[in-house]
Design an enzyme around this catalytic site. Structure first.
Site, PDB file in Angstrom:
ATOM      1  CE1 TYR A  46       0.204  24.562  14.103  1.00 15.93           C
ATOM      2  CE2 TYR A  46       1.108  22.811  12.719  1.00 15.93           C
ATOM      3  CZ  TYR A  46       0.674  24.125  12.877  1.00 15.93           C
ATOM      4  OH  TYR A  46       0.723  24.991  11.822  1.00 15.93           O
ATOM      5  CG  ASP A  68       4.652  25.747  21.259  1.00 15.25           C
ATOM      6  OD1 ASP A  68       4.536  25.222  20.123  1.00 15.25           O
ATOM      7  OD2 ASP A  68       4.151  26.850  21.539  1.00 15.25           O
ATOM      8  CE  LYS A  76      -2.526  29.481  19.081  1.00  9.29           C
ATOM      9  NZ  LYS A  76      -3.265  29.434  17.808  1.00  9.29           N
TER      10      LYS A  76
HETATM   11  P1  KE4 Z   1       1.029  30.331  14.439  1.00  8.62           P
HETATM   12  O1  KE4 Z   1       2.240  30.271  13.516  1.00  8.62           O
HETATM   13  O2  KE4 Z   1      -0.208  29.725  13.819  1.00  8.62           O
HETATM   14  O3  KE4 Z   1       0.809  31.697  15.043  1.00  8.62           O
HETATM   15  O4  KE4 Z   1       1.388  29.406  15.717  1.00  8.62           O
HETATM   16  C1  KE4 Z   1       1.770  28.074  15.510  1.00  8.62           C
HETATM   17  C2  KE4 Z   1       1.529  27.288  16.778  1.00  8.62           C
HETATM   18  C3  KE4 Z   1       2.612  26.968  17.571  1.00  8.62           C
HETATM   19  N1  KE4 Z   1       2.459  26.276  18.725  1.00  8.62           N
HETATM   20  C4  KE4 Z   1       1.222  25.886  19.144  1.00  8.62           C
HETATM   21  C5  KE4 Z   1       1.096  25.112  20.427  1.00  8.62           C
HETATM   22  C6  KE4 Z   1       0.071  26.190  18.365  1.00  8.62           C
HETATM   23  O5  KE4 Z   1      -1.151  25.767  18.780  1.00  8.62           O
HETATM   24  C7  KE4 Z   1       0.224  26.902  17.160  1.00  8.62           C
HETATM   25  C8  KE4 Z   1      -0.955  27.242  16.260  1.00  8.62           C
HETATM   26  N2  KE4 Z   1      -2.231  26.758  16.694  1.00  8.62           N
HETATM   27  C9  KE4 Z   1      -3.187  26.513  15.649  1.00  8.62           C
HETATM   28  C10 KE4 Z   1      -4.474  25.989  16.296  1.00  8.62           C
HETATM   29  N3  KE4 Z   1      -4.315  24.706  16.867  1.00  8.62           N
HETATM   30  C11 KE4 Z   1      -3.451  27.733  14.830  1.00  8.62           C
HETATM   31  C12 KE4 Z   1      -4.653  27.631  13.935  1.00  8.62           C
HETATM   32  C13 KE4 Z   1      -4.246  27.591  12.484  1.00  8.62           C
HETATM   33  O6  KE4 Z   1      -3.277  26.887  12.136  1.00  8.62           O
HETATM   34  O7  KE4 Z   1      -4.933  28.289  11.694  1.00  8.62           O
END
Ligand code: KE4
Length: 423
Positions: free
Chosen positions: A142, A237, A265
């Site tokens: 993801y 990523d 994060k």
């Molecule tokens: P954000 O746009 O949510 O800040 O980041 C996206 C993203 C990009 N790359 C990786 C490897 C990620 O894990 C994420 C977002 N992680 C999720 C949890 N697995 C965020 C939680 C959510 O979607 O509320």
């Protein structure tokens, strides 16, 4: 009716699904999600006064534990001068210098407001730099919700069982090709079939959005070799692994150098910050230095920079934290493995340092297909028991547990006792 249930009943009337991010809805595990009042250290408190040992940690940013005084003070101090100016500030220069002077493969960096934005921008600059259009991603990984990445994605997409997303026109994903994690042959085939028209291979260097799936020996090194052989950029990523597995993230932990890296994060310490960076010759393609456009009203926001920079300084100055996190991970995840072994339960425990999870399957989980063999109903029952007994974990089989520096041996011991009782 609990206060959480009351709030959820109100929320669903005005917010899609009652939440501002799907995975928070607990949709795949229980009825009403817990609404949180506050948190400190390793504990989180819901609006009904229940306390939990927290293994979500805001999905990773709270590596020092919740509400760390040093971060809070940095935010308060920065807010004295105002919240946002839409102009350049000294903090942004300090933040960029602090990272680039300590992470060799990041010669230049651009701040954005989320991991999604970081990935979207990194893909654009990779395409701008190479003049190529194709992107390879991995099933189960993801990378945020930018259209081109909503193909066989992990996390909330995998949790909801929606293999892709509505509203994404074919044109947005026809240049996205899907390889299998830990399968170099699937990557080489796509690179060859595309006649080397691949701008970038983007990978979570540790899969953490299909549950935790470590790279098998040689996988990341193989991606580096294949990208060099086929003229593609390698994008790590590191939104989850960045500043978590080591100060240089997974790149440092596995000693593999990406061309571009995305962060989120931890880099914001809980404030909305994402970033992308890499080799100078690539990053100088980004406007206004170069022709690849990317912008953001609140990018490099001074309060967010103050929080993120304070956290990075703490992590840099006390790198023993990475040993502590690694050791805590061993105690927790090896402890779970021991319990399952003693009870002759065939479930799998995957972990890398402070990241880990239980897969309710007897198959060794090494990619999306094997992760999907997990029994999500069994996971839901386990999740519910742990939640009702004071342990707050990601409400999905396809997420990770996050340890922080604030988790104590007592927290871990309590968690293991509970898991032992459950099984
Ligand atoms: P954000 O746009 O949510 O800040 O980041 C996206 C993203 C990009 N790359 C990786 C490897 C990620 O894990 C994420 C977002 N992680 C999720 C949890 N697995 C965020 C939680 C959510 O979607 O509320």
């Amino acid at each position: 009716m609990s206060r959480s249930e009351e709030l959820f009943a109100r929320a669903v009337k005005r917010i899609p699904g009652g939440v501002n991010s799907p995975v928070r809805a607990y949709g795949s595990v229980t009825e009403a999600p817990r609404f949180i009042q506050g948190a400190v250290g390793s504990k989180i408190f819901d609006v009904d006064g229940n306390a939990y040992i927290d293994y979500i940690d805001s999905w990773g940013p709270m590596i020092l534990g919740h509400n760390d005084e040093r971060i809070k003070d940095a935010v308060i101090r920065a807010s004295e001068n105002g919240l946002s100016f839409g102009c350049a500030t000294e903090k942004e220069v300090e933040m960029a210098e602090f990272i680039c002077e300590r992470i060799p493969h990041v010669e230049m960096i651009r701040m954005v407001n989320s991991g999604t934005e970081a990935v979207m921008s990194a893909l654009r600059v990779a395409r701008g730099f190479t003049g190529k259009s194709k992107i390879i991603k991995f099933a189960g990984c993801y990378h945020g919700h930018t259209d081109a990445m909503l193909v066989s994605a992990g996390s909330g997409v995998m949790t909801s069982g929606v293999p892709d997303s509505a509203g994404v026109p074919k044109g947005c994903t026809e240049d996205t090709m899907i390889a299998m994690y830990n399968n170099l042959e699937s990557v080489e085939r796509l690179l060859t079939e595309s006649n080397d028209q691949v701008a970038a291979v983007i990978v979570e260097p540790v899969g953490a959005n299909m549950g935790v799936v470590p790279p098998e020996d040689g996988f990341l090194q193989g991606l580096r070799r294949l990208c060099d052989e086929h003229g593609a950029l390698l994008i790590f990523d590191e939104v989850i692994t960045g500043f978590r597995l080591s100060f240089s993230g997974a790149a440092g932990f596995y000693q593999v150098t990406p061309d571009l890296v995305t962060y989120g994060k931890i880099i914001g310490a809980g404030m909305p910050v994402g970033a992308y960076g890499g080799r100078k010759e690539i990053m100088e393609m980004v406007a206004p230095a170069g022709p690849v456009y990317q912008a953001g009203t609140l990018s490099g926001n001074p309060i967010a920079m103050a929080a993120g920079l304070e956290q990075l300084k703490i992590l840099w100055e006390d790198q023993e934290i990475y040993t502590r996190l690694y050791q805590k991970g061993q105690v927790l995840y090896d402890g779970i493995r021991r319990i399952l072994l003693e009870k002759d339960l065939p479930y799998q425990v995957n972990s890398v340092s402070s990241l880990g999870c239980i897969f309710f399957t007897e198959e060794k989980v090494k990619d999306y297909a094997t992760a999907k063999t997990s029994d999500t109903k069994k996971f839901a029952d386990y999740f519910q028991y742990m939640l009702n007994h004071g342990v707050h974990m990601a409400p999905s089989q396809f997420e990770a547990m996050f340890l922080s520096d604030a988790h104590t041996q007592e927290d871990i011991g309590t968690t293991l006792d509970l898991i032992n009782r459950y099984f």
